[in-house]
Design an enzyme around this catalytic site. Structure first.
Site, PDB file in Angstrom:
ATOM      1  N   LYS A  80       0.828  -1.214   0.000  1.00 46.14           N
ATOM      2  CA  LYS A  80       0.000   0.000   0.000  1.00 46.14           C
ATOM      3  C   LYS A  80       0.858   1.258   0.000  1.00 46.14           C
ATOM      4  CE  LYS A  80      -4.231  -1.852   2.002  1.00 46.14           C
ATOM      5  NZ  LYS A  80      -5.185  -1.845   3.099  1.00 46.14           N
ATOM      6  N   LYS A 106      -5.759 -11.043  -5.986  1.00 45.24           N
ATOM      7  CA  LYS A 106      -6.940 -11.294  -5.158  1.00 45.24           C
ATOM      8  C   LYS A 106      -8.067 -10.313  -5.480  1.00 45.24           C
ATOM      9  CE  LYS A 106      -6.067  -8.346  -1.176  1.00 45.24           C
ATOM     10  NZ  LYS A 106      -5.970  -8.094   0.229  1.00 45.24           N
ATOM     11  N   LYS A 124     -11.309  -4.601  -2.892  1.00 49.76           N
ATOM     12  CA  LYS A 124     -12.104  -3.399  -3.123  1.00 49.76           C
ATOM     13  C   LYS A 124     -11.301  -2.331  -3.840  1.00 49.76           C
ATOM     14  CE  LYS A 124     -12.203  -3.821   1.834  1.00 49.76           C
ATOM     15  NZ  LYS A 124     -13.004  -4.097   2.980  1.00 49.76           N
TER      16      LYS A 124
HETATM   17  P1  TYM Z   1     -10.643  -6.491   5.192  1.00 45.26           P
HETATM   18  O1  TYM Z   1     -11.679  -5.536   5.661  1.00 45.26           O
HETATM   19  O2  TYM Z   1      -9.737  -6.065   4.091  1.00 45.26           O
HETATM   20  O3  TYM Z   1     -11.315  -7.849   4.720  1.00 45.26           O
HETATM   21  C1  TYM Z   1     -12.223  -8.552   5.545  1.00 45.26           C
HETATM   22  C2  TYM Z   1     -11.950 -10.042   5.450  1.00 45.26           C
HETATM   23  O4  TYM Z   1     -12.084 -10.503   4.094  1.00 45.26           O
HETATM   24  C3  TYM Z   1     -10.954 -11.280   3.745  1.00 45.26           C
HETATM   25  N1  TYM Z   1     -10.704 -11.129   2.301  1.00 45.26           N
HETATM   26  C4  TYM Z   1     -10.573 -12.142   1.435  1.00 45.26           C
HETATM   27  N2  TYM Z   1     -10.614 -13.477   1.593  1.00 45.26           N
HETATM   28  C5  TYM Z   1     -10.481 -14.252   0.484  1.00 45.26           C
HETATM   29  N3  TYM Z   1     -10.308 -13.755  -0.763  1.00 45.26           N
HETATM   30  C6  TYM Z   1     -10.242 -12.420  -0.972  1.00 45.26           C
HETATM   31  N4  TYM Z   1     -10.078 -11.936  -2.199  1.00 45.26           N
HETATM   32  C7  TYM Z   1     -10.386 -11.544   0.151  1.00 45.26           C
HETATM   33  N5  TYM Z   1     -10.383 -10.201   0.301  1.00 45.26           N
HETATM   34  C8  TYM Z   1     -10.580  -9.962   1.623  1.00 45.26           C
HETATM   35  C9  TYM Z   1      -9.828 -10.718   4.592  1.00 45.26           C
HETATM   36  O5  TYM Z   1      -8.797 -11.666   4.742  1.00 45.26           O
HETATM   37  C10 TYM Z   1     -10.542 -10.421   5.890  1.00 45.26           C
HETATM   38  O6  TYM Z   1     -10.599 -11.562   6.708  1.00 45.26           O
HETATM   39  N6  TYM Z   1      -7.079  -6.132   8.653  1.00 45.26           N
HETATM   40  C11 TYM Z   1      -8.394  -6.692   8.373  1.00 45.26           C
HETATM   41  C12 TYM Z   1      -9.474  -6.197   9.319  1.00 45.26           C
HETATM   42  C13 TYM Z   1      -9.182  -6.393  10.757  1.00 45.26           C
HETATM   43  C14 TYM Z   1      -9.176  -7.620  11.468  1.00 45.26           C
HETATM   44  C15 TYM Z   1      -8.894  -7.301  12.813  1.00 45.26           C
HETATM   45  C16 TYM Z   1      -9.379  -8.940  11.097  1.00 45.26           C
HETATM   46  C17 TYM Z   1      -8.915  -5.399  11.653  1.00 45.26           C
HETATM   47  N7  TYM Z   1      -8.743  -5.949  12.898  1.00 45.26           N
HETATM   48  C18 TYM Z   1      -8.789  -8.273  13.800  1.00 45.26           C
HETATM   49  C19 TYM Z   1      -9.282  -9.923  12.070  1.00 45.26           C
HETATM   50  C20 TYM Z   1      -9.007  -9.589  13.418  1.00 45.26           C
HETATM   51  C21 TYM Z   1      -8.787  -6.295   6.963  1.00 45.26           C
HETATM   52  O7  TYM Z   1      -8.300  -5.342   6.420  1.00 45.26           O
HETATM   53  O8  TYM Z   1      -9.795  -7.005   6.439  1.00 45.26           O
END
Ligand code: TYM
Length: 332
Positions: A112, A195, A198
């Protein structure tokens, strides 16, 4: 019951199929076996620039979508991260036991920051994984359902828990990542080697849960497929078809082997047409239920208020213990 924590960012107008199949589907299922806390992580959503009005709306839409896919506020604690101040407070303490080099090795930050330019990338983006560790450790969660892209962040959370326990006495549970075997990384429909995300440069490459079902079906039908004609699961040589088979299998509850058999002798077009319908049938009710929750903002806010209160009680108890262990003078 073992404790589960996970979070999702309100950084888009809708969740996408990658979010759902990588993480949210596990969130729903784990409610049967675990004591679950699920969080809309708005603090994480301001690390790369945002519009206040849009953030507020997206936070509500995110919560409504979680309810719509089956997060049950009677069984699980559903809340918004900024409603529980302990997340930011614990993040500070954990930041002080995180190495600068260690944080610098986080690949998501590097990617990023490279996109934004090193000078412009915020310190918040840099310490993002530390805040994520705080989210998890505050609730002493044993399992964290996430997609593959969060694996390295989970490793950092484990390292920080172990380090704190070693230096200050056993305080945290060392959390395990819970990553699905079949749908850990759903890929972009237009670029099946990266992947689904968004921030994708090809909006046609993602399927949004809240999109108009016909449009989702169309995006599936126009997915990039591979050379050759056979419908077989082979992620290395046929990333496009393999991605579609993973999605199909997960949504229809049929094994990939069954699908391969069913589509033997059929063309890619048949598979895409059928999957388009499967996806449209899956998202249509989610879209409707989300709208119903949004039509009752007071009801939605009430659910989030109850969730925040439950979360605060747990989080404050952990934070008090942490403050004591690190030697802060108790407030009289
Ligand atoms: P975020 O908001 O980007 O995404 C939410 C969840 O979706 C999963 N994900 C995917 N899984 C499979 N294929 C894909 N293409 C794909 N795109 C997204 C992500 O792995 C995630 O599980 N850092 C985290 C948010 C967070 C969090 C936490 C998660 C903040 N604190 C504590 C777990 C525990 C994030 O940016 O997810």
């Amino acid at each position: 019951r073992p404790r589960v924590f996970s979070g999702i960012q309100p950084t888009a107008d809708s969740f996408h199929l990658g979010n759902y199949l990588g993480a949210l589907r596990s969130w729903v299922r784990m409610q049967d076996t675990h004591d679950c806390l699920y969080c809309v992580v708005d603090l994480h959503a301001i690390t790369a620039g945002h519009e206040p009005k849009v953030l507020r709306q997206r936070t509500r839409v995110a919560a409504a979508q979680l309810l719509a896919i089956g997060i049950d506020p009677e069984r699980s604690t559903l809340f918004v991260q900024s409603h529980v101040p302990a997340h930011a407070e614990l993040a500070w303490v954990l930041g002080c036991i995180t190495g600068f080099g260690e944080a610098s090795r986080m690949t998501q930050f590097k990617d990023k920051a490279a996109r934004q330019g090193a000078e412009r990338a915020s310190v918040g983006l840099f310490t993002y994984p530390v805040l994520m560790a705080a989210d998890i450790l505050l609730y002493r969660a044993a399992a964290v359902p996430v997609g593959e892209d969060q694996r390295q962040h989970l490793e950092l959370s484990r390292d920080l828990a172990q380090r704190f326990n070693r230096d200050f006495g056993k305080t945290f549970v060392v959390p395990e990542a819970y990553i699905p075997t079949d749908t850990a990384k759903i890929t972009d429909l237009q670029d099946p080697t990266s992947k689904m995300s968004k921030s994708s440069s090809t909006p046609n490459g993602i399927v949004e849960l809240l999109d108009e079902p016909n449009r989702s079906a169309k995006r599936i039908r126009s997915a990039v497929t591979d050379t050759g004609r056979e419908i077989v699961y082979d992620p290395e040589h046929k990333p496009g078809i393999s991605n579609l088979l993973s999605i199909y299998s997960a949504l229809a509850g049929e094994s990939v082997a069954e699908l391969e058999q069913r589509y033997e002798g059929h063309g890619y077009g048949d598979l895409k047409k059928d999957l388009g319908q499967v996806v449209a049938d899956f998202t249509a009710p989610i879209r409707e239920r989300t709208q119903a929750y949004l039509d009752d903002p007071a009801g939605l806010d009430k659910i989030l208020a109850v969730g925040a209160e439950k979360a605060r009680a747990l989080a404050d108890a952990t934070l008090r213990q942490v403050y004591d262990r690190v030697g802060f003078l108790p407030a009289a």
